[in-house]
Design an enzyme around this catalytic site. Structure first.
Site, PDB file in Angstrom:
ATOM      1  N   ASN A   9       0.869  -1.176   0.000  1.00 47.76           N
ATOM      2  CA  ASN A   9       0.000   0.000   0.000  1.00 47.76           C
ATOM      3  C   ASN A   9       0.910   1.231   0.000  1.00 47.76           C
ATOM      4  O   ASN A   9       1.524   1.543   1.014  1.00 47.76           O
ATOM      5  CB  ASN A   9      -0.888  -0.050   1.251  1.00 47.76           C
ATOM      6  CG  ASN A   9      -1.738   1.195   1.403  1.00 47.76           C
ATOM      7  OD1 ASN A   9      -1.785   2.048   0.507  1.00 47.76           O
ATOM      8  ND2 ASN A   9      -2.423   1.306   2.534  1.00 47.76           N
ATOM      9  N   TRP A  10       0.981   1.878  -1.153  1.00 41.06           N
ATOM     10  CA  TRP A  10       1.917   3.013  -1.270  1.00 41.06           C
ATOM     11  C   TRP A  10       1.385   4.275  -0.595  1.00 41.06           C
ATOM     12  O   TRP A  10       2.099   5.274  -0.501  1.00 41.06           O
ATOM     13  CB  TRP A  10       2.220   3.289  -2.754  1.00 41.06           C
ATOM     14  CG  TRP A  10       2.959   2.182  -3.448  1.00 41.06           C
ATOM     15  CD1 TRP A  10       3.395   1.007  -2.885  1.00 41.06           C
ATOM     16  CD2 TRP A  10       3.361   2.133  -4.833  1.00 41.06           C
ATOM     17  NE1 TRP A  10       4.031   0.236  -3.834  1.00 41.06           N
ATOM     18  CE2 TRP A  10       4.024   0.898  -5.033  1.00 41.06           C
ATOM     19  CE3 TRP A  10       3.213   3.006  -5.915  1.00 41.06           C
ATOM     20  CZ2 TRP A  10       4.541   0.530  -6.277  1.00 41.06           C
ATOM     21  CZ3 TRP A  10       3.729   2.627  -7.155  1.00 41.06           C
ATOM     22  CH2 TRP A  10       4.392   1.406  -7.331  1.00 41.06           C
ATOM     23  N   LYS A  11       0.131   4.251  -0.175  1.00 49.14           N
ATOM     24  CA  LYS A  11      -0.485   5.418   0.489  1.00 49.14           C
ATOM     25  C   LYS A  11      -0.253   6.685  -0.353  1.00 49.14           C
ATOM     26  O   LYS A  11      -0.204   6.588  -1.571  1.00 49.14           O
ATOM     27  CB  LYS A  11       0.042   5.548   1.931  1.00 49.14           C
ATOM     28  CG  LYS A  11      -0.116   4.231   2.706  1.00 49.14           C
ATOM     29  CD  LYS A  11       0.089   4.360   4.190  1.00 49.14           C
ATOM     30  CE  LYS A  11      -0.110   2.998   4.845  1.00 49.14           C
ATOM     31  NZ  LYS A  11       0.002   3.021   6.295  1.00 49.14           N
ATOM     32  N   HIS A  97      -9.310   0.752   5.074  1.00 45.23           N
ATOM     33  CA  HIS A  97      -8.040   1.006   5.760  1.00 45.23           C
ATOM     34  C   HIS A  97      -8.289   1.923   6.955  1.00 45.23           C
ATOM     35  O   HIS A  97      -9.113   2.835   6.890  1.00 45.23           O
ATOM     36  CB  HIS A  97      -7.029   1.640   4.798  1.00 45.23           C
ATOM     37  CG  HIS A  97      -5.644   1.624   5.350  1.00 45.23           C
ATOM     38  ND1 HIS A  97      -5.221   2.533   6.297  1.00 45.23           N
ATOM     39  CD2 HIS A  97      -4.597   0.779   5.135  1.00 45.23           C
ATOM     40  CE1 HIS A  97      -3.968   2.246   6.626  1.00 45.23           C
ATOM     41  NE2 HIS A  97      -3.563   1.192   5.946  1.00 45.23           N
ATOM     42  N   GLU A  99      -6.742   4.342   8.048  1.00 47.82           N
ATOM     43  CA  GLU A  99      -6.562   5.779   7.752  1.00 47.82           C
ATOM     44  C   GLU A  99      -7.809   6.344   7.075  1.00 47.82           C
ATOM     45  O   GLU A  99      -8.156   7.508   7.270  1.00 47.82           O
ATOM     46  CB  GLU A  99      -5.297   5.970   6.889  1.00 47.82           C
ATOM     47  CG  GLU A  99      -4.037   5.746   7.716  1.00 47.82           C
ATOM     48  CD  GLU A  99      -2.853   5.177   6.951  1.00 47.82           C
ATOM     49  OE1 GLU A  99      -2.828   5.245   5.702  1.00 47.82           O
ATOM     50  OE2 GLU A  99      -1.933   4.643   7.607  1.00 47.82           O
ATOM     51  N   GLU A 169      -5.053  -5.218  10.448  1.00 47.97           N
ATOM     52  CA  GLU A 169      -4.030  -4.195  10.677  1.00 47.97           C
ATOM     53  C   GLU A 169      -4.299  -3.496  12.007  1.00 47.97           C
ATOM     54  O   GLU A 169      -5.092  -2.543  12.068  1.00 47.97           O
ATOM     55  CB  GLU A 169      -4.051  -3.160   9.550  1.00 47.97           C
ATOM     56  CG  GLU A 169      -3.748  -3.727   8.184  1.00 47.97           C
ATOM     57  CD  GLU A 169      -3.184  -2.663   7.239  1.00 47.97           C
ATOM     58  OE1 GLU A 169      -2.087  -2.885   6.719  1.00 47.97           O
ATOM     59  OE2 GLU A 169      -3.819  -1.615   7.058  1.00 47.97           O
ATOM     60  N   GLY A 175       2.843   2.015  10.897  1.00 51.65           N
ATOM     61  CA  GLY A 175       3.799   3.120  10.767  1.00 51.65           C
ATOM     62  C   GLY A 175       4.477   3.495  12.082  1.00 51.65           C
ATOM     63  O   GLY A 175       5.108   4.538  12.186  1.00 51.65           O
ATOM     64  N   SER A 215       3.894  -2.370  10.263  1.00 49.36           N
ATOM     65  CA  SER A 215       5.346  -2.409  10.450  1.00 49.36           C
ATOM     66  C   SER A 215       5.996  -3.733  10.070  1.00 49.36           C
ATOM     67  O   SER A 215       6.947  -4.173  10.718  1.00 49.36           O
ATOM     68  CB  SER A 215       5.710  -2.004  11.887  1.00 49.36           C
ATOM     69  OG  SER A 215       5.249  -0.694  12.163  1.00 49.36           O
ATOM     70  N   GLY A 236       3.100  -1.117   4.286  1.00 48.40           N
ATOM     71  CA  GLY A 236       3.176   0.315   4.012  1.00 48.40           C
ATOM     72  C   GLY A 236       4.609   0.726   3.706  1.00 48.40           C
ATOM     73  O   GLY A 236       5.100   0.566   2.586  1.00 48.40           O
ATOM     74  N   GLY A 237       5.304   1.220   4.708  1.00 46.35           N
ATOM     75  CA  GLY A 237       6.654   1.764   4.537  1.00 46.35           C
ATOM     76  C   GLY A 237       7.606   0.889   3.723  1.00 46.35           C
ATOM     77  O   GLY A 237       8.251   1.370   2.781  1.00 46.35           O
TER      78      GLY A 237
END
Ligand code: 13P
Length: 252
Positions: A9-11, A97, A99, A169, A175, A215, A236-237
């Site tokens: 997920n590149w957000k 998600h 977010e 998640e 993150g 993470s 993510g990251g």
């Protein structure tokens, strides 16, 4: 046998050049690898979907959107429909998600509508859910996860579940550098499979892939992915770097 999945997920990261180069590098690094039972998915922002989807066409990489609107079309300024996603070559959408839930007010009821709209349009759904730290501290995490899954997905017929992927998640691990321990992930994933069995049957529950997100990095992926009920990760990251992302694919 259920599929193992690594989804990035590149957000809200990567402009067009960075997106093209990231997907190109991932494709190149995966070229010689035989993936058999593993799916690799990347989810760029809306504006970069078409280019990334066209680069990924006929490769081992699949492309997902990070969100979509539930309506077919109309006066919804700034929104994107399922049909629009399909028209640029997207076959998968991430919904729910944390977010989106937290910053954009997406409720369980809205998400249930989004799930319906996606499935009606033959998009596969990666459905996210997870508790906040307070829920875990007060031992409410199972209840919270159960209610998110029930309200978002349990209206579906059993047959619709072949187009559902679940992504647990825990919000406190997103993150933050803090991961659920492999045991915590396994405990929750086994619980999820049990509630899906109770609602539907063991065929549905045993077929659905359940991803862990929060993470995940090359250093911890192997241990998490080795758990019986963990079928991969939503990343993510670490998905923003081709070497790290492909290392995650190699951790199965
Ligand atoms: P991080 O891997 O950066 O914690 O993000 C997880 C996530 O939110 C994937 O959707």
């Amino acid at each position: 046998m259920r599929k193992q999945i690594v989804a990035g997920n590149w957000k809200m990261n990567n402009d067009i050049d960075a997106s093209k180069s990231l997907v190109k590098n991932i494709i190149k690094k995966l070229k010689k690898k035989s993936l058999k039972n593993t799916r690799v998915i990347v989810a760029p922002t809306f504006v970069n979907l078409q280019k990334v989807a066209s680069k990924a066409k006929k490769t081992k990489v699949e492309v997902a959107a990070q969100n979509m609107h539930q309506a077919k079309s109309g006066a919804f300024t700034g929104e994107v429909s399922a049909e629009m996603l399909k028209s640029v070559g997207v076959k998968i959408v991430i919904l729910g998600h944390s977010e989106r839930r937290e910053y954009f007010g997406e409720t369980d009821a809205i998400l249930a509508e989004k799930v319906n709209a996606a499935l009606e349009n033959k998009l596969e759904v990666i459905f996210c859910f997870g508790e906040v730290l307070e829920d875990r501290k007060s031992d409410n995490h199972f209840k919270v996860v159960e209610s998110q899954i029930k309200n978002g997905l349990f209206h579906l017929e059993a047959s619709a579940w072949k187009n559902i992927v679940l992504a647990y998640e825990p919000v406190w691990a997103i993150g933050t550098g803090e991961t659920a321990s492999p045991e915590q992930a396994q405990e929750m994933h086994a619980f999820i499979r049990k509630i899906v069995t109770d609602k539907y049957n063991s065929d549905v529950a045993e077929s659905v892939s359940i991803l862990y997100g929060g993470s995940v990095k090359p250093a911890n992926a192997k241990e998490i992915f080795s758990k019986e009920d963990v079928d991969g990760g939503l990343i993510g990251g670490a998905a923003l770097n081709a070497d790290d992302f492909v290392a995650l694919v190699n951790s199965f």
